[in-house]
Scaffold this active site. Sequence first.
Site, PDB file in Angstrom:
ATOM      1  N   PHE A 162       0.521  -1.325   0.233  1.00 57.87           N
ATOM      2  CA  PHE A 162       0.052   0.171  -0.288  1.00 57.87           C
ATOM      3  C   PHE A 162       0.767   1.593   0.079  1.00 57.87           C
ATOM      4  CE2 PHE A 162      -2.251   2.503   3.302  1.00 57.87           C
ATOM      5  CZ  PHE A 162      -2.619   3.590   2.418  1.00 57.87           C
ATOM      6  N   LEU A 189       6.697  -9.966  -2.894  1.00 54.59           N
ATOM      7  CA  LEU A 189       4.729 -10.293  -3.069  1.00 54.59           C
ATOM      8  C   LEU A 189       4.269 -11.567  -2.074  1.00 54.59           C
ATOM      9  CD1 LEU A 189       5.080 -10.164  -7.168  1.00 54.59           C
ATOM     10  CD2 LEU A 189       4.474  -8.811  -5.619  1.00 54.59           C
ATOM     11  N   THR A 195       6.586   3.162  12.669  1.00 56.56           N
ATOM     12  CA  THR A 195       4.724   3.362  12.730  1.00 56.56           C
ATOM     13  C   THR A 195       5.455   3.704  14.362  1.00 56.56           C
ATOM     14  OG1 THR A 195       3.279   1.599  13.792  1.00 56.56           O
ATOM     15  CG2 THR A 195       4.899   0.293  13.566  1.00 56.56           C
ATOM     16  N   ASP A 196       4.307   4.115  15.309  1.00 57.07           N
ATOM     17  CA  ASP A 196       3.542   5.309  15.661  1.00 57.07           C
ATOM     18  C   ASP A 196       3.941   3.984  17.111  1.00 57.07           C
ATOM     19  OD1 ASP A 196       1.026   4.706  15.148  1.00 57.07           O
ATOM     20  OD2 ASP A 196       0.225   6.122  15.399  1.00 57.07           O
ATOM     21  N   GLU A 197       3.208   2.572  16.229  1.00 61.94           N
ATOM     22  CA  GLU A 197       2.315   1.650  17.724  1.00 61.94           C
ATOM     23  C   GLU A 197       4.132   1.168  18.363  1.00 61.94           C
ATOM     24  OE1 GLU A 197       0.280  -1.557  16.361  1.00 61.94           O
ATOM     25  OE2 GLU A 197      -0.551  -0.239  14.756  1.00 61.94           O
ATOM     26  N   TYR A 237       3.489  -7.605  16.718  1.00 59.64           N
ATOM     27  CA  TYR A 237       4.203  -6.379  15.079  1.00 59.64           C
ATOM     28  C   TYR A 237       5.072  -5.483  15.484  1.00 59.64           C
ATOM     29  CZ  TYR A 237       3.232  -3.208  12.625  1.00 59.64           C
ATOM     30  OH  TYR A 237       3.925  -1.206  11.096  1.00 59.64           O
ATOM     31  N   LYS A 295       9.024  -4.690  15.124  1.00 65.82           N
ATOM     32  CA  LYS A 295       9.234  -2.419  14.156  1.00 65.82           C
ATOM     33  C   LYS A 295      10.560  -1.440  15.180  1.00 65.82           C
ATOM     34  CE  LYS A 295       8.086  -1.358  11.032  1.00 65.82           C
ATOM     35  NZ  LYS A 295       8.617  -1.727   9.343  1.00 65.82           N
TER      36      LYS A 295
END
Length: 328
Positions: free
Chosen positions: A11, A35, A125-127, A153, A157
Amino acid sequence: MTILVTGGAGFIGANFIFYMLKHYPQCRIVCLDKLTYAGNLKTLDPVRNAENFHFIKGDICEVPDVFSLFEQERPEIVVNFAAESHVDRSVAHPSVFLETNIIGTATLMDACRAYGVKRFHQVSTDEVYGELPLDEPELLFTEKTPLGGNSPYSSSKASADLLVMSYYRTYGLPVTISRCTNNYGPYQFPEKLIPKLIINAFNHREIPVYGAGNNIRDWLYVEDHCRAIDLILQRGAVGEIYNIGGNNEWKNIDLVRLICKELGRPDSLITFVEDRKGHDLRYAVDARKIRESLGWYPTMPFGEGLRKTIQWYQKNRRWWERAALQEL
């Protein structure tokens, strides 16, 4: 200049490729993507035949393949979007996230060191900061907030971010990191919240909402995110971390109702389901650093961006139907 974009069939990576080829036609973009279910080669159809674009199917964890790619393509900049990113999947299969998000990042940086890459940019990521309470809206994550991922996850990260900074401190690798809030826009995989809401409402299906729907997220249009990364590559200081946020917080339940309203669907489609394990309450970042140092700020109003996104999914049913089948 050759820019290697990993995870470019996903995305945000694909939208970044579109953005860069539009604004810098003199650049050459090489896209590396494994992929998996969320990487859709059809997404890249608008640029597949461009002379300054080259796609390579491959895995960032495969050391010989990654080094061979660097030997052949000699990228000057690497932007790493490649990641397993869906929290629910990380709960079910954590080891896959550790492999891609940590080992894959290390493999890329080892190649960057070997071939003298001028900048390695890690898309985070903000996570990685954990969660914020719902009852203290003035609290925001800053770049100095201690890391505290609460899912496999986000923990993977956060681990990758620590590894990136260690390569900067230990080896002098020229790195930058960006930590962005939730993105929305065209080409987002159907399992993610906004496209799932749009598709289910569009098809008169039940719309599942975790818990009471009170979890809060900050939403940013994907092109604003791409512009922020571009500015970091141009003028960001090596060794620095930049938060990217939309200052646009929504409770999940309010967002669901808004999308139902935009599509003319009744709230009766909403169904409340058992909450996700380790579901973080709220994310929101303080983006003053990138605003003051690089002049970035979001330009897409949320209402306009959401309508554009809804219209895109309405007009591109074949794309998301294929993506859903690919997931199966």
